[in-house]
Design an enzyme around this catalytic site. Structure first.
Site, mmCIF file in Angstrom:
data_model
loop_
_atom_site.group_PDB
_atom_site.id
_atom_site.type_symbol
_atom_site.label_atom_id
_atom_site.label_comp_id
_atom_site.label_asym_id
_atom_site.label_seq_id
_atom_site.Cartn_x
_atom_site.Cartn_y
_atom_site.Cartn_z
ATOM 1 N N ASP A 103 0.853 -1.191 0.000
ATOM 2 C CA ASP A 103 0.000 0.000 0.000
ATOM 3 C C ASP A 103 0.885 1.236 0.000
ATOM 4 O O ASP A 103 2.054 1.176 0.393
ATOM 5 C CB ASP A 103 -0.920 -0.007 1.226
ATOM 6 C CG ASP A 103 -1.876 1.179 1.247
ATOM 7 O OD1 ASP A 103 -2.443 1.489 0.181
ATOM 8 O OD2 ASP A 103 -2.047 1.800 2.306
ATOM 9 N N HIS A 104 0.340 2.334 -0.457
ATOM 10 C CA HIS A 104 1.038 3.612 -0.435
ATOM 11 C C HIS A 104 0.755 4.329 0.879
ATOM 12 O O HIS A 104 -0.394 4.692 1.166
ATOM 13 C CB HIS A 104 0.584 4.491 -1.602
ATOM 14 C CG HIS A 104 1.086 4.019 -2.931
ATOM 15 N ND1 HIS A 104 0.381 4.192 -4.105
ATOM 16 C CD2 HIS A 104 2.235 3.388 -3.270
ATOM 17 C CE1 HIS A 104 1.068 3.679 -5.111
ATOM 18 N NE2 HIS A 104 2.196 3.190 -4.628
ATOM 19 N N TYR A 143 -4.888 4.845 0.191
ATOM 20 C CA TYR A 143 -6.033 4.082 -0.331
ATOM 21 C C TYR A 143 -5.685 3.196 -1.528
ATOM 22 O O TYR A 143 -6.509 2.991 -2.409
ATOM 23 C CB TYR A 143 -7.198 5.020 -0.711
ATOM 24 C CG TYR A 143 -7.392 6.203 0.195
ATOM 25 C CD1 TYR A 143 -7.776 6.028 1.523
ATOM 26 C CD2 TYR A 143 -7.174 7.502 -0.249
ATOM 27 C CE1 TYR A 143 -7.954 7.113 2.373
ATOM 28 C CE2 TYR A 143 -7.346 8.586 0.592
ATOM 29 C CZ TYR A 143 -7.737 8.393 1.902
ATOM 30 O OH TYR A 143 -7.912 9.470 2.734
ATOM 31 N N HIS A 144 -4.462 2.635 -1.557
ATOM 32 C CA HIS A 144 -4.035 1.874 -2.734
ATOM 33 C C HIS A 144 -3.558 0.462 -2.405
ATOM 34 O O HIS A 144 -2.481 0.057 -2.828
ATOM 35 C CB HIS A 144 -2.900 2.624 -3.459
ATOM 36 C CG HIS A 144 -3.290 3.955 -3.977
ATOM 37 N ND1 HIS A 144 -2.367 4.950 -4.260
ATOM 38 C CD2 HIS A 144 -4.497 4.486 -4.285
ATOM 39 C CE1 HIS A 144 -2.992 6.014 -4.704
ATOM 40 N NE2 HIS A 144 -4.280 5.765 -4.724
ATOM 41 N N PRO A 145 -4.318 -0.353 -1.672
ATOM 42 C CA PRO A 145 -3.865 -1.720 -1.405
ATOM 43 C C PRO A 145 -3.846 -2.570 -2.674
ATOM 44 O O PRO A 145 -4.748 -2.477 -3.503
ATOM 45 C CB PRO A 145 -4.901 -2.239 -0.401
ATOM 46 C CG PRO A 145 -6.129 -1.437 -0.667
ATOM 47 C CD PRO A 145 -5.636 -0.074 -1.066
#
Length: 519
Positions: free
Chosen positions: A288-289, A457-459
Site C-alpha cells: 500500500d502507499h 487508499y491503494h492496497p
C-alpha cells in the site's frame, strides 16, 4: 432469485474493474452476465460532487475497514475506507487518473503485461477531454478523463514553485514516464465524478443479458471437482456455466478465496475452514502507499476551507464550476529519493486545503497540504481470515515501515516538500506549520510520520499474478488449481504501481474481459 439461477459469467464486485468486465462481456448478446455488489446503488449526491468524497467515509457506502495495530506507526490501527456501492472505490476516491510508470509494468516480467501490452487497454478505457499532447490518451473510451475546471489559486502557485525549483513539467502526466510535475488529470465529466459505474455500468444496464444485483454480499465461491461452479450469498446460490470472476478488490478477493477454501491450509483450518485448494500466498504480498503530510497555514483566505458558500453552491449547480469540482489532490510531483533510481519512488500530492485524518474533521481554517507518498515500499503485509464468518472483516496488516529505509525515504520527501513550499511562487500562501504537523529536523519528521501517516487508499498484490508456482493467478488471471475462476482487480498486481490504482484497476478489467473472451 431462487437457488439454481444460472448465468454464463458471474462477477463478484461492481467496483473499478468489475464494472468494466461486466460491461465488456455483456457486449456479446449470446452470453448472460450477473454482477453482484455487496453495497447499494450509487445514488447519494456526495458521490457525484467531486469535493464531497470525504463525506462518504464511515457511511454505508464504505466498508470502513481498520488495520491491525502497526508497530512502526505508534501502534495505531489505521482506518482504510473502501467503496461499498456500485462503482466501488471509483465512487469514493479522489478521481486522480494516474496510470503509473512504464517501468512498473515492464518490471513485472509477466507475458502480456508489459507496458506495450497494457497501454492500449488504458487508451481503450479513456475518453480524454482537453489537452492530449502526443496522443497519449485514448479519446473514445467510456471513462472521461478531463482537466480540472477550477483549479485553486494556490495550486497554480504550487505548479509555479515546482518550475522555479527546476522540476521538469510534464505536458501529459500519463505518458511512459511520470517523473516531473503536473496538474492532476481527473475522472470527471463536466465537473461531476465519472466512476466505473458511470462509465461502464450505466450504459450496459440497458442490455437484457446483464443482471446487476446490489445488497448481494457473497459468502463463498462454490467449488466442485476442481472447478468454480457459482457463488452463494444470503442463502441464495447463483451458478456460473462458464466462469466466476472475482473483482472484489485487494481485500475482498483474497478474503473470498480463503472463505471458499483456497489459501494456506494450516491457516484455514485454524478458523474452521476445510482447505480445498492449497495456495499459501493468497492474502500475502499486500502493498500500500503510505502518506504523511506537510500542512501549513495559508495567510490568504483562498483555499477550499469554508468553500460551502451560497455563491460556490450556485456556481456548481448552474455551471459545474468552482471549488466543488475540486478533487482536493489538485497537483502532483513524481520524484526520486536517490538520483540513481530508474524511476520515481516518491510522489507529492498538493491539496489546497488542510487535509488531515482523511478529512473526517473538516476545518474552516485556511491551509494547504503536501502529502508525501512512498510509491515503492519495501514493507509488505497480508490479509488473513480473522473468522470463518463471511460477515466478519478480515485481518488487515499492511506492515507499514517494517522494512529498513521506508521511513527515511518519506522523511526525505517531507524535506523536499518544504523546499518547494519555500519557493518565491508560494510566498503569499505559506504560513506557520498547522497541527498535527510541526516540522523540524529528521528525528522530528520521523516522529510526525509515525504519529500521523495514513493510507493513500491503494492496497494491492494479495492475489499476486506471476509465472512461479507461488503466484495465486497466472498471466491470464486464472486462479491456479481451480478451473473456471479468475481474479480481475488490483489484487493481481505483482508489485504496486508508481502512481494511483484506479486507472490500473480499470485497465485490468478491460484486459480481463479480452482474456475471458479469448478463452
Amino acid at each position: 432469485m431462487g437457488n439454481g439461477t444460472a448465468y454464463d459469467y458471474v462477477i463478484v464486485g461492481a467496483g473499478s474493474a468489475g464494472c468494466a468486465v461486466a460491461a465488456r462481456l455483456s457486449e456479446d448478446p449470446a452470453v448472460s452476465v450477473a454482477l453482484l455488489e455487496a453495497g447499494g446503488p450509487d445514488d447519494k449526491n456526495e458521490i457525484h460532487v467531486p469535493a464531497a468524497f470525504a463525506q462518504l467515509f464511515k457511511t454505508p457506502c464504505d466498508w470502513d475497514f481498520s488495520t491491525a495495530k502497526q508497530a512502526e506507526l505508534d501502534d495505531r490501527e489505521l482506518y482504510w475506507p473502501r467503496g461499498k456501492m456500485l462503482g466501488g472505490s471509483s465512487s469514493l476516491n479522489a478521481m486522480m487518473w494516474v496510470r503509473g510508470h512504464s517501468a512498473d509494468f515492464d518490471g513485472w516480467d509477466v507475458p502480456g503485461w508489459a507496458y506495450a501490452d497494457v497501454e492500449p487497454y488504458f487508451r481503450k478505457a479513456e475518453g480524454r477531454v482537453g489537452s492530449n499532447e502526443g496522443g497519449v490518451y485514448g479519446t473514445s473510451g467510456p471513462v472521461v478523463v478531463s482537466e480540472q475546471r477550477s483549479p485553486n489559486v494556490t495550486t497554480r502557485a504550487f505548479l509555479a514553485a515546482c518550475a522555479e525549483r527546476g522540476i521538469p513539467r510534464l505536458s501529459e502526466l500519463n505518458g511512459p514516464s511520470n517523473e516531473g510535475f503536473a496538474q492532476t488529470p481527473v475522472s470527471q465529466r463536466r465537473g461531476r465524478r465519472c466512476s466505473s459505474a458511470d462509465a461502464y455500468l450505466r450504459p450496459a444496464r440497458k442490455r437484457p443479458n446483464l443482471t446487476v444485483l446490489t445488497g448481494a454480499h457473497v459468502s463463498r465461491v462454490t467449488l466442485e471437482g476442481g472447478r468454480a461452479t457459482g457463488v452463494e450469498y444470503g442463502g441464495e446460490r447463483i451458478a456460473a456455466r462458464r466462469e466466476v470472476i472475482l473483482s472484489a478488490g485487494a481485500i475482498g478477493s483474497p478474503h473470498l478465496l480463503m472463505l471458499s477454501g483456497v489459501g494456506d491450509p494450516d491457516e484455514l483450518r485454524q478458523v474452521g475452514i476445510e482447505p480445498v485448494v492449497e495456495r499459501p500466498e493468497v492474502g500475502r504480498h499486500l502493498r500500500d502507499h503510505l502518506c504523511a503530510g506537510v500542512v501549513r497555514r495559508c495567510p490568504k483566505k483562498v483555499t477550499l476551507a469554508g468553500a460551502e458558500s451560497f455563491v460556490n453552491i450556485a456556481r456548481y449547480v448552474l455551471a459545474r464550476r468552482g471549488p466543488f469540482t475540486s478533487n482536493v489532490g489538485e497537483a502532483v510531483v513524481f520524484t526520486k529519493s536517490d538520483p540513481s533510481l530508474d524511476a520515481p519512488d516518491l510522489e507529492l500530492v498538493f491539496a489546497p486545503a488542510p487535509f488531515v485524518a482523511h478529512g473526517l474533521e473538516p476545518t474552516t481554517e485556511h491551509g494547504i497540504t503536501v502529502g508525501v507518498v512512498l510509491l515503492r515500499p519495501e514493507s509488505s503485509g497480508r490479509v488473513a481470515l480473522a473468522s470463518a464468518d463471511p460477515a466478519a472483516p478480515p485481518l488487515i496488516d499492511p506492515g507499514y515501515l517494517a522494512a529498513e529505509g521506508d521511513l527515511d525515504r518519506i522523511v526525505h520527501g517531507l524535506k523536499y516538500a518544504e523546499e518547494i513550499l519555500a519557493s518565491d511562487a508560494m510566498r503569499d500562501f505559506v504560513g506557520d506549520p498547522m497541527p498535527p504537523y510541526e516540522g523540524g529536523d529528521d528525528a522530528a519528521l520521523a516522529r510526525h510520520v509515525r504519529a500521523n501517516a495514513e493510507t493513500l487508499y491503494h492496497p494491492t498484490g494479495t492475489c499476486r499474478m506471476g509465472l512461479d508456482d507461488g503466484a495465486v493467478v497466472d498471466a491470464a488471471l486464472r486462479v491456479r488449481g481451480v478451473d473456471g475462476l479468475r481474479v480481475a482487480d488490483v489484487s493481481v498486481l505483482p508489485e504496486i504501481t508508481r502512481g494511483h490504482t484506479n486507472a490500473p484497476a480499470i485497465m485490468i478489467g478491460e484486459r480481463a474481459a479480452d482474456l475471458v473472451r479469448g478463452a
